[in-house]
Design a protein around this motif. Structure first.
Motif, PDB file in Angstrom:
ATOM      1  N   GLN A   1       0.838  -1.191   0.000  1.00 62.65           N
ATOM      2  CA  GLN A   1       0.000   0.000   0.000  1.00 62.65           C
ATOM      3  C   GLN A   1       0.873   1.241   0.000  1.00 62.65           C
ATOM      4  N   LYS A   2       0.651   2.149  -0.954  1.00 63.78           N
ATOM      5  CA  LYS A   2       1.514   3.319  -1.114  1.00 63.78           C
ATOM      6  C   LYS A   2       0.906   4.604  -0.559  1.00 63.78           C
ATOM      7  N   SER A   3      -0.417   4.636  -0.396  1.00 65.74           N
ATOM      8  CA  SER A   3      -1.074   5.835   0.111  1.00 65.74           C
ATOM      9  C   SER A   3      -2.348   5.423   0.832  1.00 65.74           C
ATOM     10  N   PHE A   4      -3.097   6.403   1.288  1.00 63.65           N
ATOM     11  CA  PHE A   4      -4.331   6.122   1.999  1.00 63.65           C
ATOM     12  C   PHE A   4      -5.517   6.591   1.160  1.00 63.65           C
ATOM     13  N   ALA A   5      -6.615   5.868   1.291  1.00 63.76           N
ATOM     14  CA  ALA A   5      -7.810   6.210   0.534  1.00 63.76           C
ATOM     15  C   ALA A   5      -9.036   5.985   1.402  1.00 63.76           C
ATOM     16  N   GLY A   6     -10.063   6.785   1.147  1.00 64.23           N
ATOM     17  CA  GLY A   6     -11.312   6.657   1.884  1.00 64.23           C
ATOM     18  C   GLY A   6     -12.500   6.700   0.953  1.00 64.23           C
ATOM     19  N   PHE A   7     -13.568   6.084   1.400  1.00 62.89           N
ATOM     20  CA  PHE A   7     -14.814   6.004   0.635  1.00 62.89           C
ATOM     21  C   PHE A   7     -15.949   6.369   1.573  1.00 62.89           C
ATOM     22  N   ARG A   8     -16.876   7.181   1.110  1.00 68.06           N
ATOM     23  CA  ARG A   8     -18.016   7.553   1.953  1.00 68.06           C
ATOM     24  C   ARG A   8     -19.291   7.606   1.129  1.00 68.06           C
ATOM     25  N   VAL A   9     -20.367   7.079   1.693  1.00 68.88           N
ATOM     26  CA  VAL A   9     -21.688   7.201   1.093  1.00 68.88           C
ATOM     27  C   VAL A   9     -22.307   8.506   1.581  1.00 68.88           C
ATOM     28  N   VAL A  10     -22.771   9.331   0.657  1.00 69.72           N
ATOM     29  CA  VAL A  10     -23.427  10.585   1.010  1.00 69.72           C
ATOM     30  C   VAL A  10     -24.930  10.324   1.060  1.00 69.72           C
ATOM     31  N   TYR A  11     -25.483  10.343   2.269  1.00 71.99           N
ATOM     32  CA  TYR A  11     -26.914  10.119   2.450  1.00 71.99           C
ATOM     33  C   TYR A  11     -27.649  11.451   2.529  1.00 71.99           C
ATOM     34  N   ALA A  12     -28.822  11.513   1.942  1.00 73.49           N
ATOM     35  CA  ALA A  12     -29.643  12.718   2.033  1.00 73.49           C
ATOM     36  C   ALA A  12     -30.122  12.911   3.469  1.00 73.49           C
ATOM     37  N   ASP A  13     -30.052  14.160   3.959  1.00 67.87           N
ATOM     38  CA  ASP A  13     -30.540  14.475   5.294  1.00 67.87           C
ATOM     39  C   ASP A  13     -31.893  15.182   5.260  1.00 67.87           C
TER      40      ASP A  13
ATOM     41  N   GLN B   1     -19.409  19.900  -0.102  1.00 63.40           N
ATOM     42  CA  GLN B   1     -19.490  20.489  -1.443  1.00 63.40           C
ATOM     43  C   GLN B   1     -20.691  19.945  -2.209  1.00 63.40           C
ATOM     44  N   ILE B   2     -20.954  18.655  -2.060  1.00 59.87           N
ATOM     45  CA  ILE B   2     -22.130  18.054  -2.707  1.00 59.87           C
ATOM     46  C   ILE B   2     -23.401  18.659  -2.121  1.00 59.87           C
ATOM     47  N   PHE B   3     -23.503  18.697  -0.786  1.00 61.32           N
ATOM     48  CA  PHE B   3     -24.703  19.225  -0.142  1.00 61.32           C
ATOM     49  C   PHE B   3     -24.965  20.680  -0.543  1.00 61.32           C
ATOM     50  N   ASN B   4     -23.898  21.458  -0.689  1.00 56.39           N
ATOM     51  CA  ASN B   4     -24.064  22.882  -1.021  1.00 56.39           C
ATOM     52  C   ASN B   4     -24.712  23.098  -2.383  1.00 56.39           C
ATOM     53  N   GLN B   5     -24.650  22.112  -3.250  1.00 53.32           N
ATOM     54  CA  GLN B   5     -25.179  22.290  -4.613  1.00 53.32           C
ATOM     55  C   GLN B   5     -26.529  21.626  -4.828  1.00 53.32           C
ATOM     56  N   LEU B   6     -27.007  20.876  -3.830  1.00 51.88           N
ATOM     57  CA  LEU B   6     -28.296  20.215  -3.961  1.00 51.88           C
ATOM     58  C   LEU B   6     -29.439  21.179  -3.603  1.00 51.88           C
ATOM     59  N   ILE B   7     -30.631  20.869  -4.102  1.00 55.34           N
ATOM     60  CA  ILE B   7     -31.793  21.724  -3.878  1.00 55.34           C
ATOM     61  C   ILE B   7     -32.734  21.061  -2.880  1.00 55.34           C
ATOM     62  N   LYS B   8     -33.069  21.784  -1.819  1.00 57.89           N
ATOM     63  CA  LYS B   8     -34.025  21.248  -0.861  1.00 57.89           C
ATOM     64  C   LYS B   8     -35.425  21.322  -1.437  1.00 57.89           C
TER      65      LYS B   8
ATOM     66  N   GLN C   1      -5.701  13.504   6.382  1.00 60.03           N
ATOM     67  CA  GLN C   1      -5.978  14.273   5.176  1.00 60.03           C
ATOM     68  C   GLN C   1      -7.117  13.653   4.375  1.00 60.03           C
ATOM     69  N   VAL C   2      -7.175  12.334   4.385  1.00 60.92           N
ATOM     70  CA  VAL C   2      -8.268  11.637   3.702  1.00 60.92           C
ATOM     71  C   VAL C   2      -9.604  11.988   4.346  1.00 60.92           C
ATOM     72  N   LEU C   3      -9.666  11.921   5.673  1.00 59.96           N
ATOM     73  CA  LEU C   3     -10.903  12.218   6.386  1.00 59.96           C
ATOM     74  C   LEU C   3     -11.336  13.661   6.164  1.00 59.96           C
ATOM     75  N   ALA C   4     -10.380  14.584   6.169  1.00 60.94           N
ATOM     76  CA  ALA C   4     -10.697  15.989   5.932  1.00 60.94           C
ATOM     77  C   ALA C   4     -11.230  16.198   4.516  1.00 60.94           C
ATOM     78  N   ALA C   5     -10.623  15.523   3.553  1.00 59.50           N
ATOM     79  CA  ALA C   5     -11.068  15.653   2.160  1.00 59.50           C
ATOM     80  C   ALA C   5     -12.462  15.088   1.977  1.00 59.50           C
ATOM     81  N   LEU C   6     -12.758  13.955   2.608  1.00 61.79           N
ATOM     82  CA  LEU C   6     -14.094  13.373   2.510  1.00 61.79           C
ATOM     83  C   LEU C   6     -15.147  14.310   3.092  1.00 61.79           C
ATOM     84  N   ALA C   7     -14.849  14.908   4.251  1.00 53.56           N
ATOM     85  CA  ALA C   7     -15.799  15.830   4.871  1.00 53.56           C
ATOM     86  C   ALA C   7     -16.041  17.043   3.986  1.00 53.56           C
TER      87      ALA C   7
END
Length: 370
Positions: A295-307, A361-368, A350-356
């Motif tokens: 393993q050469k670096s770290f990676a993260g995956f997150r599911v973005v659920y609608a709130d 960024q996704i939430f900011n562009q969605l329409i309620k 850094q991975v966790l910060a980038a995911l957050a």
């Protein structure tokens, strides 16, 4: 060991899963022509597939007609399955009678879904797990109710003496700690560890507070704990005859580690470690590799659920780090996935910060939806 790539770059492969995007993307990168049968047919899945089919469920009644049609039109002869078939083992039986399954057999899959036998086997192998019961316990708050055929943490809730319990459920003592998993390759005799992960859960509502929401390929396990789990893997692989890519979920609390379950299929963590689908196929067709890349670096995956009720704008520009993208104009209800996101960095924090940041960024562009 050499890694198999289709000789004519056009070998056909069927993917079937609740969400087929991850496996479809990996298969296309490996040079396969991909057919996908899943529940979403999202934008990414469509991008990677020669043809895709969205079905209401993975029950045999919905899958069999599509499979018969694909065999007739494409002559498809091999399939890789992902998550979502836990409640539909009869579908795996049907697949097994018509095409070659590259992965664990239906019998192996069923054996791991039989929690009575699964935990009895762990006990016989001297592998620790949180206490389980197959009858309702007298006490309440320190027990969880879990579905026999669950996946992704769905259906897990805290035990309440007044709640109605499905007959296909069991109880497990709640265990404090950090949820983790280990991704590994198996050939029914031995295992090769690919990596240890820390898993995240999300509370989607009061009855659904343990839903899988992502992971990072980093763990706080000690070297001794990793060696201990690696030993457990070898015992489990031999006891359950595991083959291909699998993952084992556990809970870590201080020096203690308890096994929760084994997922006998490629799991979400595989996309954090590079190109593993060809490894999965080679192991299913032969034997384990002598070694795996470091393993050469770290990676993260997150599911973005609608709130809330959220709509995807008609002209929404999806960033290239987004996956499982919903269609423009689609409305995602609270607790439903909007997309998933991936980040790669040189350090875990850094991975966790980038995911957050990317989730926001996704939430900011969605329409309620009002």
């Amino acid at each position: 060991m050499s890694v198999h790539v289709p000789a004519n770059r056009s070998e056909m492969l069927l993917i079937i899963a609740g969400s087929g995007r991850m496996l479809a993307e990996a298969a296309r990168q490996a040079g396969f022509r991909v057919l996908v049968l899943d529940l979403y047919a999202d934008l990414d899945t469509r991008l990677h597939a020669v043809e895709f089919f969205r079905v209401p469920s993975l029950a045999i009644g919905h899958v069999a007609p599509v499979l018969d049609d694909l065999i007739e039109r494409y002559g498809v002869a091999q399939v890789i399955y992902g998550s979502g078939l836990e409640a539909h083992p009869e579908t795996l039986d049907y697949l097994n009678h018509h095409v070659t399954i590259l992965g664990n057999t239906p019998a192996v899959f069923r054996g791991l879904q039989n929690k009575v036998e699964f935990f009895a086997t762990l006990g016989a192998l001297n592998i620790p797990f949180p206490e389980v019961s197959f009858t309702a316990p007298d006490t309440g708050c320190d027990w969880l109710v879990k579905p026999m055929q669950g996946q992704g943490g769905l259906g897990i809730r805290r035990h309440n003496a007044n709640c109605v319990i499905d007959s296909c459920a069991y109880w497990q003592k709640f265990q404090l700690g950090t949820a983790g998993s280990v991704l590994f390759l198996a050939d029914t005799r031995g295992a090769r560890v690919i990596g240890f992960n820390t898993q995240f859960t999300a509370k989607l509502n009061t009855g659904l507070e343990f839903a899988f929401s992502g992971l990072i390929n980093h763990s706080t396990l000690s070297r001794r704990q990793k060696a201990l789990i690696s030993g457990w893997l070898t015992r489990c692989v031999q006891a359950f005859a595991l083959k291909g890519l699998n993952s084992l979920d556990f809970i870590q609390h201080g020096e203690q580690v308890h096994v929760l379950e084994i997922n006998p299929r490629p799991s979400a963590s595989m996309q954090l470690y590079g190109h593993l689908l060809t490894r999965h196929i080679e192991v299913c067709r032969g034997s384990l590799p002598d070694a795996l890349p470091k393993q050469k670096s770290f990676a993260g995956f997150r599911v973005v659920y609608a709130d809330a009720d959220l709509r995807i704008p008609d002209a929404f520009h999806w960033p290239d780090w987004a996956r499982d993208r919903s269609e423009p104009g689609a409305v995602c209800r609270p607790g439903q996935p909007v997309c998933s996101i991936i980040a790669r960095r040189s350090e875990p924090r850094q991975v966790l910060a980038a995911l957050a940041a990317r989730q926001q960024q996704i939430f900011n562009q969605l329409i309620k939806v009002q």
